[in-house]
Every structure is written in structure tokens, then in C-alpha cells.
Write a protein that holds these residues in place. Structure first.
Motif, PDB file in Angstrom:
ATOM      1  N   LEU A  31     -26.466   1.126 -42.585  1.00 30.81           N
ATOM      2  CA  LEU A  31     -27.571   0.672 -42.303  1.00 30.81           C
ATOM      3  C   LEU A  31     -27.931  -0.044 -41.098  1.00 30.81           C
ATOM      4  CD1 LEU A  31     -30.223   0.477 -43.591  1.00 30.81           C
ATOM      5  CD2 LEU A  31     -29.925  -1.449 -44.666  1.00 30.81           C
ATOM      6  N   GLY A  32     -27.512  -1.254 -40.588  1.00 25.30           N
ATOM      7  CA  GLY A  32     -27.015  -1.591 -39.115  1.00 25.30           C
ATOM      8  C   GLY A  32     -27.147  -0.402 -38.244  1.00 25.30           C
ATOM      9  N   ILE A  33     -26.596   0.193 -37.400  1.00 21.89           N
ATOM     10  CA  ILE A  33     -26.631   1.224 -37.006  1.00 21.89           C
ATOM     11  C   ILE A  33     -27.518   2.569 -37.024  1.00 21.89           C
ATOM     12  CG2 ILE A  33     -24.574   3.351 -36.200  1.00 21.89           C
ATOM     13  CD1 ILE A  33     -22.762   1.873 -37.551  1.00 21.89           C
ATOM     14  N   ALA A  34     -28.128   2.350 -38.324  1.00 20.72           N
ATOM     15  CA  ALA A  34     -29.064   3.839 -38.315  1.00 20.72           C
ATOM     16  C   ALA A  34     -30.616   2.555 -37.802  1.00 20.72           C
ATOM     17  CB  ALA A  34     -29.467   4.076 -39.970  1.00 20.72           C
ATOM     18  N   LEU A  35     -29.915   1.143 -37.691  1.00 20.35           N
ATOM     19  CA  LEU A  35     -31.825   0.335 -37.632  1.00 20.35           C
ATOM     20  C   LEU A  35     -31.749   0.805 -35.946  1.00 20.35           C
ATOM     21  CD1 LEU A  35     -32.192  -1.947 -40.507  1.00 20.35           C
ATOM     22  CD2 LEU A  35     -33.154   0.065 -39.877  1.00 20.35           C
ATOM     23  N   GLY A  36     -30.312   0.400 -35.484  1.00 24.74           N
ATOM     24  CA  GLY A  36     -30.280   0.480 -34.795  1.00 24.74           C
ATOM     25  C   GLY A  36     -30.889   1.120 -33.267  1.00 24.74           C
ATOM     26  N   ASN A  37     -29.936   3.104 -34.024  1.00 24.21           N
ATOM     27  CA  ASN A  37     -30.894   3.700 -33.352  1.00 24.21           C
ATOM     28  C   ASN A  37     -32.067   4.528 -33.984  1.00 24.21           C
ATOM     29  OD1 ASN A  37     -28.031   3.767 -32.071  1.00 24.21           O
ATOM     30  ND2 ASN A  37     -27.020   5.112 -33.839  1.00 24.21           N
ATOM     31  N   ALA A  38     -32.989   3.820 -34.597  1.00 23.53           N
ATOM     32  CA  ALA A  38     -33.578   3.652 -35.056  1.00 23.53           C
ATOM     33  C   ALA A  38     -35.159   4.280 -34.297  1.00 23.53           C
ATOM     34  CB  ALA A  38     -34.510   3.548 -36.602  1.00 23.53           C
ATOM     35  N   GLN A  39     -35.961   4.724 -33.604  1.00 28.57           N
ATOM     36  CA  GLN A  39     -37.026   5.333 -33.526  1.00 28.57           C
ATOM     37  C   GLN A  39     -38.771   3.622 -33.256  1.00 28.57           C
ATOM     38  OE1 GLN A  39     -38.925   8.866 -32.296  1.00 28.57           O
ATOM     39  NE2 GLN A  39     -37.006   9.720 -32.086  1.00 28.57           N
ATOM     40  N   ILE A  40     -37.870   2.601 -33.422  1.00 24.66           N
ATOM     41  CA  ILE A  40     -38.856   1.803 -33.672  1.00 24.66           C
ATOM     42  C   ILE A  40     -38.122   0.478 -32.313  1.00 24.66           C
ATOM     43  CG2 ILE A  40     -38.788  -0.102 -35.244  1.00 24.66           C
ATOM     44  CD1 ILE A  40     -37.934   0.948 -36.633  1.00 24.66           C
ATOM     45  N   GLN A  41     -39.435   0.302 -31.484  1.00 23.88           N
ATOM     46  CA  GLN A  41     -39.556  -1.081 -30.908  1.00 23.88           C
ATOM     47  C   GLN A  41     -39.913  -2.182 -31.178  1.00 23.88           C
ATOM     48  OE1 GLN A  41     -43.500   0.031 -28.040  1.00 23.88           O
ATOM     49  NE2 GLN A  41     -43.105   1.862 -28.124  1.00 23.88           N
ATOM     50  N   TRP A  42     -38.329  -2.277 -30.704  1.00 24.18           N
ATOM     51  CA  TRP A  42     -38.101  -3.763 -32.184  1.00 24.18           C
ATOM     52  C   TRP A  42     -38.667  -5.145 -31.160  1.00 24.18           C
ATOM     53  CZ3 TRP A  42     -37.052  -3.542 -36.742  1.00 24.18           C
ATOM     54  CH2 TRP A  42     -36.075  -2.600 -37.095  1.00 24.18           C
ATOM     55  N   ASP A  43     -38.760  -4.972 -29.830  1.00 23.27           N
ATOM     56  CA  ASP A  43     -39.605  -6.278 -28.909  1.00 23.27           C
ATOM     57  C   ASP A  43     -41.427  -5.880 -29.051  1.00 23.27           C
ATOM     58  OD1 ASP A  43     -40.165  -3.675 -28.067  1.00 23.27           O
ATOM     59  OD2 ASP A  43     -40.076  -4.909 -25.554  1.00 23.27           O
ATOM     60  N   SER A  44     -41.813  -5.189 -30.192  1.00 26.66           N
ATOM     61  CA  SER A  44     -43.070  -5.429 -29.722  1.00 26.66           C
ATOM     62  C   SER A  44     -43.475  -5.529 -31.381  1.00 26.66           C
ATOM     63  CB  SER A  44     -43.577  -4.023 -29.883  1.00 26.66           C
ATOM     64  OG  SER A  44     -43.738  -3.820 -29.080  1.00 26.66           O
ATOM     65  N   VAL A  45     -42.712  -5.645 -32.039  1.00 25.80           N
ATOM     66  CA  VAL A  45     -42.787  -6.469 -33.296  1.00 25.80           C
ATOM     67  C   VAL A  45     -43.562  -8.138 -33.482  1.00 25.80           C
ATOM     68  CG1 VAL A  45     -41.794  -6.736 -36.191  1.00 25.80           C
ATOM     69  CG2 VAL A  45     -41.111  -5.429 -34.732  1.00 25.80           C
ATOM     70  N   PRO A  46     -42.474  -9.036 -33.395  1.00 34.30           N
ATOM     71  CA  PRO A  46     -43.228 -10.495 -33.007  1.00 34.30           C
ATOM     72  C   PRO A  46     -44.324 -10.745 -31.831  1.00 34.30           C
ATOM     73  CG  PRO A  46     -40.451  -9.732 -31.935  1.00 34.30           C
ATOM     74  CD  PRO A  46     -41.231  -8.340 -32.592  1.00 34.30           C
ATOM     75  N   GLU A  47     -44.647  -9.834 -30.954  1.00 31.87           N
ATOM     76  CA  GLU A  47     -45.779  -9.651 -30.394  1.00 31.87           C
ATOM     77  C   GLU A  47     -46.880  -9.082 -30.850  1.00 31.87           C
ATOM     78  OE1 GLU A  47     -48.574  -7.054 -27.146  1.00 31.87           O
ATOM     79  OE2 GLU A  47     -46.423  -6.715 -27.414  1.00 31.87           O
ATOM     80  N   PHE A  48     -46.566  -8.075 -32.848  1.00 30.66           N
ATOM     81  CA  PHE A  48     -47.761  -7.857 -33.627  1.00 30.66           C
ATOM     82  C   PHE A  48     -48.561  -8.919 -34.610  1.00 30.66           C
ATOM     83  CE2 PHE A  48     -46.762  -3.521 -32.384  1.00 30.66           C
ATOM     84  CZ  PHE A  48     -47.896  -3.532 -31.711  1.00 30.66           C
ATOM     85  N   LEU A  49     -46.961 -10.005 -34.622  1.00 34.70           N
ATOM     86  CA  LEU A  49     -47.309 -11.221 -35.733  1.00 34.70           C
ATOM     87  C   LEU A  49     -48.109 -11.621 -35.350  1.00 34.70           C
ATOM     88  CD1 LEU A  49     -43.977 -12.191 -35.755  1.00 34.70           C
ATOM     89  CD2 LEU A  49     -45.369 -10.859 -37.695  1.00 34.70           C
ATOM     90  N   TRP A  50     -49.090 -12.022 -33.537  1.00 40.46           N
ATOM     91  CA  TRP A  50     -49.318 -13.005 -33.725  1.00 40.46           C
ATOM     92  C   TRP A  50     -51.030 -12.136 -33.274  1.00 40.46           C
ATOM     93  CZ3 TRP A  50     -47.180 -16.984 -35.241  1.00 40.46           C
ATOM     94  CH2 TRP A  50     -46.250 -18.088 -35.633  1.00 40.46           C
ATOM     95  N   TYR A  51     -51.108 -11.202 -33.283  1.00 46.72           N
ATOM     96  CA  TYR A  51     -52.683 -10.779 -32.861  1.00 46.72           C
ATOM     97  C   TYR A  51     -53.574 -10.949 -33.747  1.00 46.72           C
ATOM     98  CZ  TYR A  51     -51.031  -6.556 -30.440  1.00 46.72           C
ATOM     99  OH  TYR A  51     -50.849  -5.648 -28.998  1.00 46.72           O
ATOM    100  N   ARG A  52     -54.686 -10.875 -33.348  1.00 45.94           N
ATOM    101  CA  ARG A  52     -55.672 -11.727 -34.289  1.00 45.94           C
ATOM    102  C   ARG A  52     -56.009 -11.485 -35.421  1.00 45.94           C
ATOM    103  NH1 ARG A  52     -61.580 -11.656 -34.998  1.00 45.94           N
ATOM    104  NH2 ARG A  52     -62.609 -13.747 -35.115  1.00 45.94           N
TER     105      ARG A  52
END
Length: 299
Positions: A31-52
């Protein structure tokens, strides 16, 4: 005759535990390998947490869940007492209420309340001697937030009525008879004798229902309430990062559910005498109460 040597102690090998542990670890690694290869911009997730809009969605989610659950508890207690009433009309009304609101899906109830203006153009409360206490268009009174609140609260109140009824039935009838024998009124008996004991049965399922309520508020997104799911969809409609915004909403759901779970744990301990007695301060207080008095004697 020579004594027999003692048999050696051999530990039992739990091969099933090792195999199951290996399978679980292998699945987690995959599962970790699959998530690592997934087309997801993980660095954007923390940014979206604080959107108004995400903060507004989080606030509306918590408000909707707390108000709906609080209303459901009040209504559920009333319906549960009617269900136990000696009045047959009250019993049948309570049974019909539970049958209706527990039988319909929550989403259907929300949609019915949201479209109530199609049936009633105005909501009016007439006064006995003419005029109206309330006379307003249904669309003005039943907003999207109100429709979601009514649907969630009324559905949950049917479940709360059964939970409260089960808790009240768990208290031995001898407790009520003893309270009556010393002249306590029915209301005082309920408040001071029955409810404190019934809360141990009522609180665990109520806490679970509140956690479900927090997640169930996501159905309000169908009618345009800005909760977490609707907020995530608003963000992804601009940047097309659907998975990233949904993961940000998932993080906030896990935060509020974890906080609710911790609150439920301490609330259960507050009503559980056995758990309270395990704390060091409670044990010390109990020891002081039960310690024998030592009297000094003059010689």
C-alpha cells in the motif's frame, strides 16, 4: 528405582500469528509503494487544509453535528418517556414517530425538508384572536442549513429515543420503588435515581452516534451546504486537484472524529464508578473514607 527426568518445557509455536503478521506487513508495504507511485501531489494537501473555504466547511460541519445531536438528544428523551408512558395515545405516537423517522433514509429526509416550499408556500402560526405569530415564506425559513439540520436531527432523534429507552429499562424497577417509598416525586426519581444509572448504558451508543453524525453531515453537500465535502469540491473545481482536496477533507474528518472519541472516553469514565475508582486520587479518597478511626486512650 531411578527418578524420571522432568520433561523439557517447549514453547508452543504460533505459526498462524507469524504468517498473519507477515501478510499484514506485506500488504502495508504494498500500500505504501502504491501510494508513493500514485499521481497525487502530497505537498499540496497541507496547503488545502488552511484554505478559507475549508475552514468554513469545518466550522459548518462541527456546528451542524453539535446542534443536530443536541436537538436529537432532547427530542429523543421526550419520545422515550412517551414510549414508556401509561397513556396509550402517547405510546402509539412515540412508536409511530420512531417508525417513520428511523425508516426513511437521512438523505431523503434532507431533500424533503429542502423542497418543502413545493408543498407549503408559507409557514404560519395563527393567533387565537386573529393575526399571526409567524407568517413567512417557506423558502426564507427553510434554508439549506436548516433543511440539513432538520433531516439529521429528526432522524437521529428516533435512534436516540430507543437508546434512552434501553438505558431507562436497564435500571432495576426496585430503584424506582425505593425512591417512591421515601416520597420522591416521579421527576426527582428520574433525575436523581434512574438517569445517573442509565447514563452508563446511554453514553457509549450516543458517542458512536455523534461520530456518525459528524460524518453524516457530508450529505448536506447535496443541497449546497458548505461543509467539508462541499468545500473540497469548491477548491477542486478551480485547480482540478480532486484527490488532494478530498484528502485534506479526510484529514479534518479524522481530527474531529478523534477529538469526539477522546471526549466520549472521558465522559464514559465520568459516569463509570469502576473507572473512577482506578484513579490514584479516587483510591486515596476511598482509603481515607474507609480507614478505621484510632482513638487515643489515657493511661
Amino acid at each position: 528405582m531411578a527418578e524420571a527426568e522432568p520433561l523439557p518445557i517447549v514453547r508452543r509455536k504460533h505459526w498462524g500469528r507469524w504468517v498473519s503478521a507477515a501478510i499484514i506487513l506485506a500488504l502495508l508495504i504494498l500500500l505504501g509503494i502504491a501510494l508513493g507511485n500514485a499521481q497525487i501531489q502530497w505537498d499540496s494537501v497541507p496547503e488545502f487544509l488552511w484554505y478559507r473555504v475549508m475552514a468554513v466547511g469545518l466550522l459548518n460541519t462541527v456546528l451542524l453535528a453539535v446542534i443536530a445531536q443536541g436537538s436529537a438528544i432532547v427530542i429523543g428523551i421526550v419520545i422515550a418517556l412517551m414510549r414508556r408512558s401509561a397513556n396509550p395515545v402517547a405510546r402509539w405516537f412515540a412508536a409511530g414517530y420512531i417508525w417513520l423517522f428511523r425508516g426513511l433514509p437521512v438523505l431523503l429526509q434532507i431533500l424533503i425538508w429542502y423542497n418543502l416550499a413545493l408543498v407549503f408556500e408559507f409557514i404560519s402560526i395563527p393567533l387565537p384572536f386573529g393575526g399571526y405569530l409567524l407568517h413567512e415564506q417557506t423558502n426564507v425559513l427553510i434554508t439549506a442549513f436548516t433543511a440539513a439540520l432538520l433531516g439529521l436531527a429528526l432522524n437521529e432523534s428516533a435512534y436516540m429515543a430507543e437508546i434512552v429507552r434501553a438505558g431507562l429499562n436497564s435500571v432495576d424497577s426496585g430503584q424506582t420503588e425505593a425512591a417512591k417509598s421515601i416520597g420522591m416525586s416521579p421527576g426527582a426519581t428520574l433525575r436523581r435515581v434512574v438517569l445517573p444509572q442509565a447514563m452508563r448504558v446511554i453514553i457509549p451508543p450516543t458517542g458512536n452516534d455523534f461520530i456518525n453524525m459528524l460524518k453524516g453531515t457530508s450529505m448536506a453537500s447535496v443541497i449546497g451546504v458548505t461543509e467539508l465535502i462541499h468545500a473540497a469540491n469548491n477548491i477542486s473545481s478551480n485547480n482540478l486537484l480532486v484527490m488532494e482536496t478530498l484528502l485534506a477533507a479526510a484529514v479534518w474528518y479524522m481530527v474531529v472524529v478523534t477529538v469526539a472519541g477522546v471526549g466520549q472516553h472521558y465522559l464514559e469514565r465520568a459516569f463509570d464508578a469502576e473507572d473512577r475508582s482506578r484513579s490514584p486520587f479516587s483510591r486515596a479518597a476511598k482509603a481515607l473514607r474507609t480507614a478505621p478511626l484510632v482513638r487515643s486512650e489515657r493511661v
